[in-house]
Design a protein around this motif. Structure first.
Motif, PDB file in Angstrom:
ATOM      1  N   ASN A 194       3.325  -6.980  12.378  1.00  0.00           N
ATOM      2  CA  ASN A 194       4.566  -6.736  11.665  1.00  0.00           C
ATOM      3  C   ASN A 194       4.664  -5.224  11.494  1.00  0.00           C
ATOM      4  O   ASN A 194       3.756  -4.617  10.937  1.00  0.00           O
ATOM      5  CB  ASN A 194       4.558  -7.428  10.301  1.00  0.00           C
ATOM      6  CG  ASN A 194       5.876  -7.287   9.572  1.00  0.00           C
ATOM      7  OD1 ASN A 194       6.687  -6.430   9.890  1.00  0.00           O
ATOM      8  ND2 ASN A 194       6.085  -8.133   8.580  1.00  0.00           N
ATOM      9  N   PRO A 195       5.725  -4.550  11.967  1.00  0.00           N
ATOM     10  CA  PRO A 195       5.782  -3.089  11.915  1.00  0.00           C
ATOM     11  C   PRO A 195       5.857  -2.512  10.498  1.00  0.00           C
ATOM     12  O   PRO A 195       5.514  -1.364  10.281  1.00  0.00           O
ATOM     13  CB  PRO A 195       7.036  -2.737  12.709  1.00  0.00           C
ATOM     14  CG  PRO A 195       7.854  -3.967  12.724  1.00  0.00           C
ATOM     15  CD  PRO A 195       6.912  -5.125  12.605  1.00  0.00           C
ATOM     16  N   VAL A 196       6.304  -3.309   9.536  1.00  0.00           N
ATOM     17  CA  VAL A 196       6.393  -2.829   8.160  1.00  0.00           C
ATOM     18  C   VAL A 196       5.367  -3.560   7.311  1.00  0.00           C
ATOM     19  O   VAL A 196       5.288  -4.783   7.311  1.00  0.00           O
ATOM     20  CB  VAL A 196       7.815  -3.032   7.588  1.00  0.00           C
ATOM     21  CG1 VAL A 196       7.883  -2.575   6.142  1.00  0.00           C
ATOM     22  CG2 VAL A 196       8.829  -2.281   8.435  1.00  0.00           C
ATOM     23  N   PHE A 197       4.565  -2.799   6.589  1.00  0.00           N
ATOM     24  CA  PHE A 197       3.520  -3.348   5.733  1.00  0.00           C
ATOM     25  C   PHE A 197       4.066  -3.672   4.345  1.00  0.00           C
ATOM     26  O   PHE A 197       3.660  -4.628   3.719  1.00  0.00           O
ATOM     27  CB  PHE A 197       2.372  -2.339   5.639  1.00  0.00           C
ATOM     28  CG  PHE A 197       1.240  -2.759   4.769  1.00  0.00           C
ATOM     29  CD1 PHE A 197       0.366  -3.749   5.168  1.00  0.00           C
ATOM     30  CD2 PHE A 197       1.038  -2.149   3.539  1.00  0.00           C
ATOM     31  CE1 PHE A 197      -0.691  -4.137   4.360  1.00  0.00           C
ATOM     32  CE2 PHE A 197      -0.016  -2.533   2.725  1.00  0.00           C
ATOM     33  CZ  PHE A 197      -0.885  -3.527   3.139  1.00  0.00           C
ATOM     34  N   GLY A 198       4.993  -2.834   3.869  1.00  0.00           N
ATOM     35  CA  GLY A 198       5.548  -3.035   2.534  1.00  0.00           C
ATOM     36  C   GLY A 198       6.495  -1.916   2.170  1.00  0.00           C
ATOM     37  O   GLY A 198       6.955  -1.171   3.034  1.00  0.00           O
ATOM     38  N   THR A 199       6.754  -1.787   0.875  1.00  0.00           N
ATOM     39  CA  THR A 199       7.652  -0.754   0.379  1.00  0.00           C
ATOM     40  C   THR A 199       7.010  -0.101  -0.839  1.00  0.00           C
ATOM     41  O   THR A 199       6.554  -0.788  -1.759  1.00  0.00           O
ATOM     42  CB  THR A 199       9.016  -1.349  -0.031  1.00  0.00           C
ATOM     43  OG1 THR A 199       9.565  -2.021   1.100  1.00  0.00           O
ATOM     44  CG2 THR A 199       9.972  -0.283  -0.496  1.00  0.00           C
ATOM     45  N   LEU A 200       6.995   1.228  -0.836  1.00  0.00           N
ATOM     46  CA  LEU A 200       6.543   1.988  -1.990  1.00  0.00           C
ATOM     47  C   LEU A 200       7.765   2.268  -2.852  1.00  0.00           C
ATOM     48  O   LEU A 200       8.769   2.791  -2.360  1.00  0.00           O
ATOM     49  CB  LEU A 200       5.910   3.307  -1.522  1.00  0.00           C
ATOM     50  CG  LEU A 200       5.261   4.161  -2.589  1.00  0.00           C
ATOM     51  CD1 LEU A 200       4.028   3.449  -3.152  1.00  0.00           C
ATOM     52  CD2 LEU A 200       4.858   5.498  -1.989  1.00  0.00           C
ATOM     53  N   ILE A 201       7.703   1.900  -4.127  1.00  0.00           N
ATOM     54  CA  ILE A 201       8.846   2.040  -5.030  1.00  0.00           C
ATOM     55  C   ILE A 201       8.484   3.025  -6.137  1.00  0.00           C
ATOM     56  O   ILE A 201       7.404   2.952  -6.726  1.00  0.00           O
ATOM     57  CB  ILE A 201       9.242   0.680  -5.644  1.00  0.00           C
ATOM     58  CG1 ILE A 201       9.680  -0.260  -4.519  1.00  0.00           C
ATOM     59  CG2 ILE A 201      10.342   0.846  -6.683  1.00  0.00           C
ATOM     60  CD1 ILE A 201       9.906  -1.675  -4.958  1.00  0.00           C
ATOM     61  N   PHE A 202       9.401   3.956  -6.380  1.00  0.00           N
ATOM     62  CA  PHE A 202       9.210   4.943  -7.442  1.00  0.00           C
ATOM     63  C   PHE A 202      10.311   4.769  -8.473  1.00  0.00           C
ATOM     64  O   PHE A 202      11.494   4.783  -8.142  1.00  0.00           O
ATOM     65  CB  PHE A 202       9.259   6.371  -6.871  1.00  0.00           C
ATOM     66  CG  PHE A 202       9.145   7.430  -7.926  1.00  0.00           C
ATOM     67  CD1 PHE A 202       7.940   7.682  -8.545  1.00  0.00           C
ATOM     68  CD2 PHE A 202      10.255   8.168  -8.304  1.00  0.00           C
ATOM     69  CE1 PHE A 202       7.833   8.650  -9.529  1.00  0.00           C
ATOM     70  CE2 PHE A 202      10.174   9.131  -9.287  1.00  0.00           C
ATOM     71  CZ  PHE A 202       8.953   9.390  -9.896  1.00  0.00           C
ATOM     72  N   ARG A 203       9.904   4.612  -9.729  1.00  0.00           N
ATOM     73  CA  ARG A 203      10.861   4.522 -10.828  1.00  0.00           C
ATOM     74  C   ARG A 203      10.426   5.528 -11.894  1.00  0.00           C
ATOM     75  O   ARG A 203       9.294   5.505 -12.348  1.00  0.00           O
ATOM     76  CB  ARG A 203      10.867   3.118 -11.436  1.00  0.00           C
ATOM     77  CG  ARG A 203      11.466   2.093 -10.523  1.00  0.00           C
ATOM     78  CD  ARG A 203      11.668   0.759 -11.249  1.00  0.00           C
ATOM     79  NE  ARG A 203      12.130  -0.222 -10.308  1.00  0.00           N
ATOM     80  CZ  ARG A 203      11.372  -1.184  -9.797  1.00  0.00           C
ATOM     81  NH1 ARG A 203      10.119  -1.300 -10.142  1.00  0.00           N
ATOM     82  NH2 ARG A 203      11.889  -2.039  -8.937  1.00  0.00           N
ATOM     83  N   ARG A 204      11.358   6.388 -12.286  1.00  0.00           N
ATOM     84  CA  ARG A 204      11.058   7.368 -13.343  1.00  0.00           C
ATOM     85  C   ARG A 204      10.937   6.673 -14.692  1.00  0.00           C
ATOM     86  O   ARG A 204      11.665   5.732 -14.980  1.00  0.00           O
ATOM     87  CB  ARG A 204      12.173   8.412 -13.435  1.00  0.00           C
ATOM     88  CG  ARG A 204      12.213   9.335 -12.248  1.00  0.00           C
ATOM     89  CD  ARG A 204      13.096  10.545 -12.588  1.00  0.00           C
ATOM     90  NE  ARG A 204      13.267  11.337 -11.417  1.00  0.00           N
ATOM     91  CZ  ARG A 204      12.422  12.313 -11.031  1.00  0.00           C
ATOM     92  NH1 ARG A 204      11.355  12.555 -11.754  1.00  0.00           N
ATOM     93  NH2 ARG A 204      12.643  12.999  -9.940  1.00  0.00           N
ATOM     94  N   CYS A 205      10.038   7.172 -15.496  1.00  0.00           N
ATOM     95  CA  CYS A 205       9.892   6.676 -16.866  1.00  0.00           C
ATOM     96  C   CYS A 205      11.024   7.216 -17.714  1.00  0.00           C
ATOM     97  O   CYS A 205      11.487   8.342 -17.528  1.00  0.00           O
ATOM     98  CB  CYS A 205       8.564   7.119 -17.463  1.00  0.00           C
ATOM     99  SG  CYS A 205       7.155   6.414 -16.633  1.00  0.00           S
ATOM    100  N   GLU A 206      11.483   6.414 -18.635  1.00  0.00           N
ATOM    101  CA  GLU A 206      12.499   6.860 -19.597  1.00  0.00           C
ATOM    102  C   GLU A 206      11.853   7.860 -20.535  1.00  0.00           C
ATOM    103  O   GLU A 206      10.727   7.678 -20.975  1.00  0.00           O
ATOM    104  CB  GLU A 206      13.016   5.657 -20.396  1.00  0.00           C
ATOM    105  CG  GLU A 206      13.632   4.581 -19.540  1.00  0.00           C
ATOM    106  CD  GLU A 206      15.038   4.914 -19.087  1.00  0.00           C
ATOM    107  OE1 GLU A 206      15.752   5.610 -19.834  1.00  0.00           O
ATOM    108  OE2 GLU A 206      15.414   4.484 -17.999  1.00  0.00           O
ATOM    109  N   THR A 207      12.574   8.921 -20.871  1.00  0.00           N
ATOM    110  CA  THR A 207      12.024   9.909 -21.814  1.00  0.00           C
ATOM    111  C   THR A 207      12.605   9.761 -23.184  1.00  0.00           C
ATOM    112  O   THR A 207      13.593   9.145 -23.406  1.00  0.00           O
ATOM    113  CB  THR A 207      12.281  11.353 -21.329  1.00  0.00           C
ATOM    114  OG1 THR A 207      13.666  11.541 -21.135  1.00  0.00           O
ATOM    115  CG2 THR A 207      11.499  11.625 -20.078  1.00  0.00           C
TER     116      THR A 207
END
Length: 141
Positions: A128-141
Motif C-alpha cells: 500500500n503506497p500510503v502508510f498513514g497520515t500525520l495530523i497536527f492540531r495546535r493547542c488552544e491558548t
C-alpha cells in the motif's frame, strides 16, 4: 499555492539553495522507512534540475544505506538534512520543508506518510503506497 520558487538553508546558513516547486507544498509527505522515521522531516518534491545550491556545496555531506540508491544530504556543520535524491523517483529531490524560508511543517494540518518500508522497488505485490497520515492540531491558548 502552486508553482513557486523558494530559497532555503540549513540551520547555520552554511548551505543555501533555491528550489522551484511546480505544485507548491502539495507534494508534502513523510516516509516510514527506518531512516526517515528517525529523521522525522516533512519533504516536498522537485525535479533535479529545479534545485540549485547557491552556497555551501562543499559543506554538504551525503549519507546512503541499504541499496545505496537514495542520497541524503545534510550540512556537515549543523547536521540539518536539506534534501535527498529519491530512490523511488531518482529524477527528483525531496527537500526538507523546514529549510524553506517562511515555511514550517507545522503549517500543514495533515501530511501523508508514505510506505517506504515496503518500497516499490523491492517488489512487494501487496504494498500500500500510503502508510498513514500525520495530523497536527495546535493547542488552544
Amino acid at each position: 499555492m502552486t508553482d513557486v520558487c523558494l530559497d532555503g538553508s540549513c540551520h547555520c546558513g552554511a548551505v543555501r539553495f533555491r528550489v522551484h516547486l511546480r505544485d507548491g507544498l502539495a507534494s508534502a509527505r513523510r516516509c516510514n522507512c527506518s531512516y526517515c522515521t528517525m529523521r522525522g522531516a516533512v519533504a516536498v518534491s522537485t525535479r533535479l534540475d529545479e534545485f540549485t545550491i547557491l552556497q555551501g556545496e562543499d559543506a554538504l555531506s551525503c549519507y546512503t544505506f541499504n541499496t545505496q540508491q537514495a542520497k541524503h544530504y545534510f550540512c556537515s556543520a549543523c547536521g540539518i538534512y536539506t534534501h535527498h535524491q529519491r530512490r523511488s523517483r531518482p529524477n527528483e529531490f525531496g527537500v526538507n520543508l523546514a529549510c524553506l524560508a517562511g515555511h514550517s511543517p507545522f503549517d500543514l494540518s495533515e501530511v501523508p506518510v508514505l510506505n517506504g518500508r515496503d518500497h516499490p522497488r523491492d517488489g512487494n505485490p501487496h504494498r500500500n503506497p500510503v502508510f498513514g497520515t500525520l495530523i497536527f492540531r495546535r493547542c488552544e491558548t
